[in-house]
Design an enzyme around this catalytic site. Structure first.
Site, PDB file in Angstrom:
ATOM      1  N   GLY A   1       0.833  -1.201   0.000  1.00  0.00           N
ATOM      2  CA  GLY A   1       0.000   0.000   0.000  1.00  0.00           C
ATOM      3  C   GLY A   1       0.867   1.249   0.000  1.00  0.00           C
ATOM      4  O   GLY A   1       0.475   2.305   0.490  1.00  0.00           O
TER       5      GLY A   1
ATOM      6  N   TYR B   1     -15.328  -4.690   6.565  1.00  0.00           N
ATOM      7  CA  TYR B   1     -13.958  -4.181   6.731  1.00  0.00           C
ATOM      8  C   TYR B   1     -13.468  -4.441   8.148  1.00  0.00           C
ATOM      9  O   TYR B   1     -12.345  -4.896   8.369  1.00  0.00           O
ATOM     10  CB  TYR B   1     -14.003  -2.690   6.433  1.00  0.00           C
ATOM     11  CG  TYR B   1     -12.789  -1.862   6.693  1.00  0.00           C
ATOM     12  CD1 TYR B   1     -12.620  -1.189   7.909  1.00  0.00           C
ATOM     13  CD2 TYR B   1     -11.826  -1.688   5.706  1.00  0.00           C
ATOM     14  CE1 TYR B   1     -11.534  -0.365   8.128  1.00  0.00           C
ATOM     15  CE2 TYR B   1     -10.720  -0.861   5.924  1.00  0.00           C
ATOM     16  CZ  TYR B   1     -10.589  -0.204   7.138  1.00  0.00           C
ATOM     17  OH  TYR B   1      -9.503   0.615   7.359  1.00  0.00           O
TER      18      TYR B   1
ATOM     19  N   LYS C   1     -10.244  -6.684   9.370  1.00  0.00           N
ATOM     20  CA  LYS C   1      -9.142  -6.090  10.126  1.00  0.00           C
ATOM     21  C   LYS C   1      -8.933  -6.834  11.454  1.00  0.00           C
ATOM     22  O   LYS C   1      -7.804  -7.055  11.889  1.00  0.00           O
ATOM     23  CB  LYS C   1      -9.435  -4.618  10.406  1.00  0.00           C
ATOM     24  CG  LYS C   1      -9.360  -3.715   9.177  1.00  0.00           C
ATOM     25  CD  LYS C   1      -7.935  -3.577   8.676  1.00  0.00           C
ATOM     26  CE  LYS C   1      -7.832  -2.544   7.567  1.00  0.00           C
ATOM     27  NZ  LYS C   1      -6.457  -2.393   7.069  1.00  0.00           N
TER      28      LYS C   1
HETATM   29  P1  NAP Z   1      -5.184   4.275   0.387  1.00  0.00           P
HETATM   30  O1  NAP Z   1      -4.657   5.636   0.166  1.00  0.00           O
HETATM   31  O2  NAP Z   1      -6.397   3.812  -0.293  1.00  0.00           O
HETATM   32  O3  NAP Z   1      -4.004   3.220   0.149  1.00  0.00           O
HETATM   33  C1  NAP Z   1      -4.302   1.863   0.134  1.00  0.00           C
HETATM   34  C2  NAP Z   1      -3.272   1.224  -0.732  1.00  0.00           C
HETATM   35  O4  NAP Z   1      -3.559  -0.167  -0.817  1.00  0.00           O
HETATM   36  C3  NAP Z   1      -3.266   1.800  -2.123  1.00  0.00           C
HETATM   37  O5  NAP Z   1      -2.005   2.368  -2.343  1.00  0.00           O
HETATM   38  C4  NAP Z   1      -3.518   0.605  -3.057  1.00  0.00           C
HETATM   39  O6  NAP Z   1      -2.606   0.543  -4.143  1.00  0.00           O
HETATM   40  C5  NAP Z   1      -3.254  -0.572  -2.133  1.00  0.00           C
HETATM   41  N1  NAP Z   1      -4.097  -1.712  -2.512  1.00  0.00           N
HETATM   42  C6  NAP Z   1      -5.450  -1.781  -2.494  1.00  0.00           C
HETATM   43  N2  NAP Z   1      -5.848  -2.986  -2.944  1.00  0.00           N
HETATM   44  C7  NAP Z   1      -4.715  -3.679  -3.285  1.00  0.00           C
HETATM   45  C8  NAP Z   1      -4.468  -4.963  -3.816  1.00  0.00           C
HETATM   46  N3  NAP Z   1      -5.466  -5.802  -4.122  1.00  0.00           N
HETATM   47  N4  NAP Z   1      -3.184  -5.329  -4.026  1.00  0.00           N
HETATM   48  C9  NAP Z   1      -2.160  -4.492  -3.735  1.00  0.00           C
HETATM   49  N5  NAP Z   1      -2.326  -3.256  -3.202  1.00  0.00           N
HETATM   50  C10 NAP Z   1      -3.597  -2.869  -2.998  1.00  0.00           C
HETATM   51  O7  NAP Z   1      -5.466   4.043   1.945  1.00  0.00           O
HETATM   52  P2  NAP Z   1      -4.709   4.596   3.231  1.00  0.00           P
HETATM   53  O8  NAP Z   1      -5.588   5.593   3.868  1.00  0.00           O
HETATM   54  O9  NAP Z   1      -3.286   4.937   2.897  1.00  0.00           O
HETATM   55  O10 NAP Z   1      -4.729   3.291   4.161  1.00  0.00           O
HETATM   56  C11 NAP Z   1      -3.554   2.647   4.558  1.00  0.00           C
HETATM   57  C12 NAP Z   1      -3.945   1.712   5.685  1.00  0.00           C
HETATM   58  O11 NAP Z   1      -4.466   2.474   6.780  1.00  0.00           O
HETATM   59  C13 NAP Z   1      -5.046   0.739   5.289  1.00  0.00           C
HETATM   60  O12 NAP Z   1      -4.749  -0.549   5.822  1.00  0.00           O
HETATM   61  C14 NAP Z   1      -6.301   1.306   5.943  1.00  0.00           C
HETATM   62  O13 NAP Z   1      -7.233   0.279   6.224  1.00  0.00           O
HETATM   63  C15 NAP Z   1      -5.735   1.936   7.172  1.00  0.00           C
HETATM   64  N6  NAP Z   1      -6.530   3.032   7.756  1.00  0.00           N
HETATM   65  C16 NAP Z   1      -6.869   4.124   6.996  1.00  0.00           C
HETATM   66  C17 NAP Z   1      -7.590   5.178   7.606  1.00  0.00           C
HETATM   67  C18 NAP Z   1      -7.958   6.431   6.842  1.00  0.00           C
HETATM   68  O14 NAP Z   1      -8.690   7.249   7.408  1.00  0.00           O
HETATM   69  N7  NAP Z   1      -7.496   6.629   5.646  1.00  0.00           N
HETATM   70  C19 NAP Z   1      -7.955   5.096   8.943  1.00  0.00           C
HETATM   71  C20 NAP Z   1      -7.572   3.971   9.683  1.00  0.00           C
HETATM   72  C21 NAP Z   1      -6.859   2.942   9.081  1.00  0.00           C
HETATM   73  P3  NAP Z   1      -2.722   1.446  -5.478  1.00  0.00           P
HETATM   74  O15 NAP Z   1      -2.941   2.848  -5.015  1.00  0.00           O
HETATM   75  O16 NAP Z   1      -1.415   1.246  -6.157  1.00  0.00           O
HETATM   76  O17 NAP Z   1      -3.905   0.886  -6.225  1.00  0.00           O
HETATM   77  O1  GFB Z   2     -14.563   9.356   7.176  1.00  0.00           O
HETATM   78  P1  GFB Z   2     -15.979   8.913   7.089  1.00  0.00           P
HETATM   79  O2  GFB Z   2     -16.590   8.757   5.745  1.00  0.00           O
HETATM   80  O3  GFB Z   2     -16.156   7.501   7.775  1.00  0.00           O
HETATM   81  O4  GFB Z   2     -16.846   9.944   7.968  1.00  0.00           O
HETATM   82  P2  GFB Z   2     -16.228   7.126   9.316  1.00  0.00           P
HETATM   83  C1  GFB Z   2     -18.237   9.834   7.951  1.00  0.00           C
HETATM   84  C2  GFB Z   2     -18.841  10.948   8.806  1.00  0.00           C
HETATM   85  O5  GFB Z   2     -18.648  12.231   8.157  1.00  0.00           O
HETATM   86  C3  GFB Z   2     -20.338  10.751   8.939  1.00  0.00           C
HETATM   87  C4  GFB Z   2     -19.924  12.769   7.787  1.00  0.00           C
HETATM   88  O6  GFB Z   2     -20.751  11.313  10.166  1.00  0.00           O
HETATM   89  C5  GFB Z   2     -20.867  11.569   7.762  1.00  0.00           C
HETATM   90  O7  GFB Z   2     -22.226  11.995   7.977  1.00  0.00           O
HETATM   91  N1  GFB Z   2     -19.821  13.445   6.484  1.00  0.00           N
HETATM   92  C6  GFB Z   2     -20.271  14.691   6.212  1.00  0.00           C
HETATM   93  C7  GFB Z   2     -19.263  12.937   5.377  1.00  0.00           C
HETATM   94  N2  GFB Z   2     -20.039  15.006   4.928  1.00  0.00           N
HETATM   95  C8  GFB Z   2     -19.403  13.911   4.381  1.00  0.00           C
HETATM   96  C9  GFB Z   2     -18.899  13.657   3.087  1.00  0.00           C
HETATM   97  O8  GFB Z   2     -18.996  14.467   2.146  1.00  0.00           O
HETATM   98  N3  GFB Z   2     -18.275  12.456   2.898  1.00  0.00           N
HETATM   99  C10 GFB Z   2     -18.147  11.537   3.911  1.00  0.00           C
HETATM  100  N4  GFB Z   2     -17.501  10.384   3.653  1.00  0.00           N
HETATM  101  N5  GFB Z   2     -18.641  11.747   5.161  1.00  0.00           N
HETATM  102  C11 GFB Z   2     -14.577   5.306   8.595  1.00  0.00           C
HETATM  103  C12 GFB Z   2     -14.627   3.900   8.095  1.00  0.00           C
HETATM  104  O9  GFB Z   2     -15.769   5.589   9.269  1.00  0.00           O
HETATM  105  O10 GFB Z   2     -13.516   5.445   9.519  1.00  0.00           O
HETATM  106  C13 GFB Z   2     -13.355   3.572   7.398  1.00  0.00           C
HETATM  107  O11 GFB Z   2     -15.721   3.797   7.214  1.00  0.00           O
HETATM  108  C14 GFB Z   2     -12.146   3.983   8.176  1.00  0.00           C
HETATM  109  O12 GFB Z   2     -13.304   2.204   7.203  1.00  0.00           O
HETATM  110  C15 GFB Z   2     -12.300   5.325   8.841  1.00  0.00           C
HETATM  111  O13 GFB Z   2     -11.868   3.030   9.147  1.00  0.00           O
HETATM  112  C16 GFB Z   2     -11.211   5.565   9.841  1.00  0.00           C
HETATM  113  O14 GFB Z   2     -15.274   7.910  10.124  1.00  0.00           O
HETATM  114  O15 GFB Z   2     -17.664   7.130   9.709  1.00  0.00           O
END
Ligand code: NAP
Ligand code: GFB
Length: 322
Positions: free
Chosen positions: A14, A144, A148
């Site tokens: 990733g 998801y 995890k």
């Molecule tokens: P991201 O920007 O979507 O990056 C995910 C990466 O996973 C992408 O670079 C993608 O590669 C790669 N990927 C997806 N499917 C794949 C597959 N089948 N084979 C190989 N690579 C694959 O997400 P991120 O936010 O950096 O997330 C990184 C980690 O943090 C994840 O495990 C996510 O669950 C966790 N996390 C994220 C958040 C958040 O708010 N973003 C919060 C908590 C935890 P390509 O781009 O090259 O397609």
């Molecule tokens: O980051 P988010 O999409 O996911 O945030 P979660 C959702 C919250 O933001 C809800 C509000 O309360 C929505 O009503 N919201 C307001 C919006 N405007 C928007 C908008 O334009 N887009 C989105 N997306 N939300 C995530 C998980 O939960 O938490 C993921 O689904 C990940 O898997 C992440 O783990 C950390 O925070 O609810």
């Protein structure tokens, strides 16, 4: 070789995403890589990690000694509501392939990424690392969340059976440059940044989904990256560790809107579409364990990080994921 430092070959799955790019920045720009370390950042073009043979081939090619495992199907609330089963299937396949291959290639340490959204929905607050399996997750992202949680199950079983010290981190909501700014599939912060950018450009209203009363903690991707490098090097537990700002930094979605509006100096109307879901109203997580290890770690101020992310999107709009 006695006493000599063994070379460290770190494979970051990733590696081309939000967190992967932040780790690359921290390791390469901030000079946090050390003598004798090789860092390789891979994305889905290098290997589809849902495919066992492609996963094996990438481990064969890079022979990593350490893995930071970020690769996952990732998205915001509304993408989860549409594709819950796919989140389960793809992520459990990726996780089992990567972890099993790490074991078979004798990888010393794997740091995998969970999320604060995987904790039980019915719970006491603040949530801490001991509570992961104490009940079903919020139904909005159950696929998801269970995928995890299985990483933690794998890590504990792999320690029990083979003595492997594989671990995981539990970040809260992450944001920053190179985020997925998709309005339909992105997380709240990047999606609202994209919406505000377009509303300002086109002179239209900013539409926020839900009531704005949801509560969240946010961590800037670069801060998380620094913490992930620390976990790889210094954290020795199999048990997960939450990587988040403190409970006192929890904020409402409305607070987030206000910060983005300020960063873009947006003066147009802001509309809350309450027909859309709020998802989990709160998932307040404690960073007490992190503070016991790193009492002096400093997080980037939220408004500074939001401004930096807004500026990044404005400067990279054509190439940004959206
Ligand atoms: P991201 O920007 O979507 O990056 C995910 C990466 O996973 C992408 O670079 C993608 O590669 C790669 N990927 C997806 N499917 C794949 C597959 N089948 N084979 C190989 N690579 C694959 O997400 P991120 O936010 O950096 O997330 C990184 C980690 O943090 C994840 O495990 C996510 O669950 C966790 N996390 C994220 C958040 C958040 O708010 N973003 C919060 C908590 C935890 P390509 O781009 O090259 O397609
Ligand atoms: O980051 P988010 O999409 O996911 O945030 P979660 C959702 C919250 O933001 C809800 C509000 O309360 C929505 O009503 N919201 C307001 C919006 N405007 C928007 C908008 O334009 N887009 C989105 N997306 N939300 C995530 C998980 O939960 O938490 C993921 O689904 C990940 O898997 C992440 O783990 C950390 O925070 O609810």
């Amino acid at each position: 070789m006695e006493g000599e430092k063994k070379p460290m070959r770190v494979l970051v799955t990733g590696g081309r995403g939000l967190v992967g790019k932040a780790i690359e920045h921290v390791v390469k720009q901030e000079g946090r890589s050390r003598e004798g370390e090789e860092w390789t950042f891979i994305g889905s073009k290098d290997a589809d990690l849902t495919n066992w043979a492609e996963t094996r081939a990438i481990f064969e090619k890079h022979q990593p000694t350490h893995v930071i495992h970020l690769a996952a199907m990732v998205g915001g609330l509304f993408m989860h509501l549409r594709r819950n089963l796919e989140f389960w299937r793809k992520n459990q396949a990726i996780n089992d392939n990567v972890l099993q291959m790490a074991h078979e290639f004798d990888v010393v340490k794997v740091v995998s990424c969970l999320s604060t959204c995987i904790f039980p929905d019915k719970t006491t607050y603040p949530i801490d690392e001991t509570m992961i399996h104490n009940g079903p997750p919020h139904e909005s992202n159950s696929g998801y969340a269970y995928a995890k949680r299985m990483v933690d199950v794998y890590n504990r079983a792999c320690f029990q059976q083979y003595g492997r010290r594989y671990t995981s981190v539990i970040p809260t909501n992450i944001f920053g440059p190179h985020d997925n700014f998709s309005i339909e599939d992105g997380h709240v912060l990047p999606a609202l940044i994209h919406k505000t950018y377009k509303a300002k450009r086109d002179g239209t209203a900013l539409e926020v989904w839900g009531s704005g009363r949801g509560l969240r903690q946010f961590i800037f991707s670069v801060d998380l990256a620094r913490l992930c490098v620390w976990v790889l090097r210094e954290y020795d537990e199999i048990e997960p560790i939450i990587l988040s700002v403190g409970e006192e930094d929890e904020m409402s979605i409305k607070d987030v809107v206000d910060a983005i509006v300020k960063a873009f100096d947006f003066t147009g109307p802001v509309i809350y579409d309450t027909s859309k879901s709020d998802g989990q109203m709160k998932k307040t997580a404690s960073n007490g364990k992190l503070r016991r290890y790193l009492p002096n770690f400093t997080f980037t101020p939220f408004h500074t990080a939001v401004k930096e992310t807004c500026d990044w999107l404005a400067a990279n709009y054509d190439i940004a994921r959206k």
